[in-house]
Design a protein around this motif. Structure first.
Motif, PDB file in Angstrom:
ATOM      1  N   ALA A 110      -6.443  54.028  34.150  1.00 39.51           N
ATOM      2  CA  ALA A 110      -5.506  55.141  34.010  1.00 39.51           C
ATOM      3  C   ALA A 110      -5.410  55.565  32.556  1.00 39.51           C
ATOM      4  O   ALA A 110      -5.341  54.728  31.647  1.00 39.51           O
ATOM      5  N   GLY A 111      -5.427  56.893  32.325  1.00 35.92           N
ATOM      6  CA  GLY A 111      -5.344  57.435  30.983  1.00 35.92           C
ATOM      7  C   GLY A 111      -4.275  58.505  30.889  1.00 35.92           C
ATOM      8  O   GLY A 111      -3.402  58.624  31.749  1.00 35.92           O
ATOM      9  N   GLU A 112      -4.354  59.316  29.855  1.00 40.73           N
ATOM     10  CA  GLU A 112      -3.358  60.353  29.621  1.00 40.73           C
ATOM     11  C   GLU A 112      -3.538  61.552  30.546  1.00 40.73           C
ATOM     12  O   GLU A 112      -2.623  62.347  30.718  1.00 40.73           O
ATOM     13  N   THR A 113      -4.748  61.714  31.104  1.00 45.53           N
ATOM     14  CA  THR A 113      -5.010  62.838  31.997  1.00 45.53           C
ATOM     15  C   THR A 113      -5.031  62.382  33.447  1.00 45.53           C
ATOM     16  O   THR A 113      -5.267  61.204  33.747  1.00 45.53           O
ATOM     17  N   VAL A 114      -4.796  63.314  34.334  1.00 41.82           N
ATOM     18  CA  VAL A 114      -4.782  63.016  35.767  1.00 41.82           C
ATOM     19  C   VAL A 114      -6.210  62.808  36.274  1.00 41.82           C
ATOM     20  O   VAL A 114      -7.101  63.614  35.997  1.00 41.82           O
ATOM     21  N   ARG A 115      -6.426  61.723  36.996  1.00 39.82           N
ATOM     22  CA  ARG A 115      -7.708  61.477  37.659  1.00 39.82           C
ATOM     23  C   ARG A 115      -7.449  61.215  39.138  1.00 39.82           C
ATOM     24  O   ARG A 115      -6.398  60.710  39.520  1.00 39.82           O
ATOM     25  N   ILE A 116      -8.426  61.549  39.952  1.00 40.20           N
ATOM     26  CA  ILE A 116      -8.332  61.295  41.375  1.00 40.20           C
ATOM     27  C   ILE A 116      -9.151  60.055  41.716  1.00 40.20           C
ATOM     28  O   ILE A 116     -10.243  59.851  41.175  1.00 40.20           O
ATOM     29  N   ARG A 117      -8.588  59.194  42.557  1.00 47.49           N
ATOM     30  CA  ARG A 117      -9.281  57.998  43.008  1.00 47.49           C
ATOM     31  C   ARG A 117      -9.632  58.183  44.477  1.00 47.49           C
ATOM     32  O   ARG A 117      -8.734  58.268  45.327  1.00 47.49           O
ATOM     33  N   ILE A 118     -10.887  58.239  44.777  1.00 47.79           N
ATOM     34  CA  ILE A 118     -11.326  58.409  46.153  1.00 47.79           C
ATOM     35  C   ILE A 118     -11.307  57.061  46.867  1.00 47.79           C
ATOM     36  O   ILE A 118     -11.829  56.073  46.358  1.00 47.79           O
ATOM     37  N   HIS A 119     -10.665  57.019  48.026  1.00 43.79           N
ATOM     38  CA  HIS A 119     -10.652  55.808  48.847  1.00 43.79           C
ATOM     39  C   HIS A 119     -11.899  55.850  49.739  1.00 43.79           C
ATOM     40  O   HIS A 119     -11.872  56.390  50.855  1.00 43.79           O
TER      41      HIS A 119
ATOM     42  N   ARG B 161      -4.974  71.075  40.415  1.00 42.59           N
ATOM     43  CA  ARG B 161      -6.321  71.454  39.963  1.00 42.59           C
ATOM     44  C   ARG B 161      -7.313  70.315  40.183  1.00 42.59           C
ATOM     45  O   ARG B 161      -8.467  70.552  40.618  1.00 42.59           O
ATOM     46  N   THR B 162      -6.908  69.082  39.922  1.00 40.82           N
ATOM     47  CA  THR B 162      -7.799  67.931  40.102  1.00 40.82           C
ATOM     48  C   THR B 162      -8.174  67.755  41.567  1.00 40.82           C
ATOM     49  O   THR B 162      -9.343  67.495  41.906  1.00 40.82           O
ATOM     50  N   TYR B 163      -7.178  67.900  42.444  1.00 35.89           N
ATOM     51  CA  TYR B 163      -7.447  67.773  43.882  1.00 35.89           C
ATOM     52  C   TYR B 163      -8.347  68.891  44.384  1.00 35.89           C
ATOM     53  O   TYR B 163      -9.343  68.634  45.093  1.00 35.89           O
ATOM     54  N   ARG B 164      -8.043  70.111  44.041  1.00 36.83           N
ATOM     55  CA  ARG B 164      -8.833  71.237  44.541  1.00 36.83           C
ATOM     56  C   ARG B 164     -10.263  71.199  44.026  1.00 36.83           C
ATOM     57  O   ARG B 164     -11.195  71.607  44.731  1.00 36.83           O
ATOM     58  N   ARG B 165     -10.461  70.692  42.827  1.00 41.03           N
ATOM     59  CA  ARG B 165     -11.824  70.538  42.324  1.00 41.03           C
ATOM     60  C   ARG B 165     -12.593  69.516  43.161  1.00 41.03           C
ATOM     61  O   ARG B 165     -13.748  69.736  43.521  1.00 41.03           O
TER      62      ARG B 165
END
Length: 352
Positions: free
Chosen positions: A163-172, A131-135
């Motif tokens: 970094a936390g308890e939820t998934v986050r995306i890091r853009i390079h 879901r994080t990636y598709r968003r």
């Protein structure tokens, strides 16, 4: 950078009938003079895997020892216990997936009539990352103005958070853009799209106009990573599985069939865990050991087929001479074997 698993195309070998798979394994181990053979299996604790386990025992005329947990999570230490129950060992393992594909996820119909994701545990591991990636593929926009291809990256992806308890995306960002920002957009900053992306995806770039479009699959695995606080000390299956595949999540979520890619990578990881344990932490004591790992396709809760993907063969406890087989090699090895058929029916084997 983690070691990369085999390419998806290599792992997509032709599925084999389950009894053909077992019959070829039995012929191979008979030819190698396995004695007092104990069959063992690591697989998900799913009802769709129960007949598969029983049939392996039927072919080897010995009930099957359990080495696995939910999600096809391997407990290699159980192998030492199994060694007290037999002399030579034949081990089957790997993830399973429902044969019906819906939006990149495998589904199976349960006995209550519900069609649900399968393997459900791995689908739950996948969910937040997908879901994080598709968003992000929808919020990051690209457009074209004359000869200049632009990309707008929302501020939420420009400010890195711990970094936390939820998934986050890091853009390079250096893989997505070229140079400094051209200006401000509606949600973030506007840059030139990286020239490698322009040249690698002409079928997308050539159809761009001035109206911004979602970046979609141009957000490929080299352009991002994930952050999340993991618990490496946890013995909870979901946490253990997530930690095992975390580094590979970018290539998993960007796959056309992410659920299947996750299943394949989980099998690859668990296979190398057991192979390493056999060679480094297990007293082989002159034992013959054959390991076959692959993906089980669940056509129903009663019917499976199997895709062989990896093999390991150690003869007479000689760990330094153990042989490893990749997807092509293990399929070739099995294809060379006759299909052994048990001399009694399944009911006779069960004592009925």
């Amino acid at each position: 950078m983690p070691i990369s698993p085999p390419d998806e195309s290599l792992l997509e070998q032709t599925p084999m009938d389950l009894m053909d798979t077992y019959g070829r394994m039995r012929s191979l181990t008979d030819r190698a003079d396995f004695q007092g053979t104990l069959p063992a299996i690591w697989q998900c604790s799913d009802e769709s895997q129960s007949i598969k386990k029983a049939l392996l025992g039927y072919v080897y005329n010995c009930p099957t020892f359990n080495l696995g947990r939910v999600g096809a999570l391997l407990d290699p230490v159980r192998l030492s216990t199994a060694a007290h129950h037999g002399q030579d060992l034949v081990i089957l393992g790997g993830s399973h997936i429902g044969a019906e594909e819906v939006s990149g996820v495998g589904y199976i119909r349960r006995i209550n009539g519900q069609s649900v994701p399968c393997c459900g545990m791995l689908e739950r591991v996948l969910g937040d990352y997908l879901r994080t990636y598709r968003r992000a593929t929808q919020l990051i926009k690209i457009s074209r103005e004359a000869s200049r291809v632009k990309i707008e990256v929302p501020y939420k992806y420009l400010f890195e958070k711990p970094a936390g308890e939820t998934v986050r995306i890091r853009i390079h960002l250096n893989q997505l853009v070229e140079g400094e920002a051209l200006g401000e957009g509606t949600l973030g900053k506007i840059y030139r799209l990286h020239p490698e992306l322009v040249s690698d995806y002409p079928e997308v770039v050539n159809h761009l106009g001035t109206t911004p479009q979602p970046i979609g699959h141009l957000l490929h695995p080299e352009t991002f990573s994930f952050s999340k606080k993991l618990n490496p000390e946890s013995h909870e299956p979901k946490s253990m599985l997530e930690g095992s595949v975390f580094d590979f999540m970018p290539q998993i979520v960007s796959s056309v069939f992410p659920h299947r890619r996750l299943c394949n990578i989980n099998t690859w990881r668990q296979f190398h865990r057991i192979a390493s344990y056999i060679t480094d932490g297990f007293d082989g004591s002159n034992r013959n050991i054959f390991v076959l790992a692959g993906l089980t396709i669940d056509h129903s809760i009663r019917h499976n087929s199997f895709i062989p993907q990896f093999g390991f063969w150690m003869e007479h406890g000689r760990a330094l001479e153990a042989r490893y087989f990749g997807p092509l090699e293990i399929n070739e090895l099995l294809a060379e074997q006759d299909v052994y058929r048990p001399p009694v029916t399944f009911l006779e084997y069960a004592g009925l």
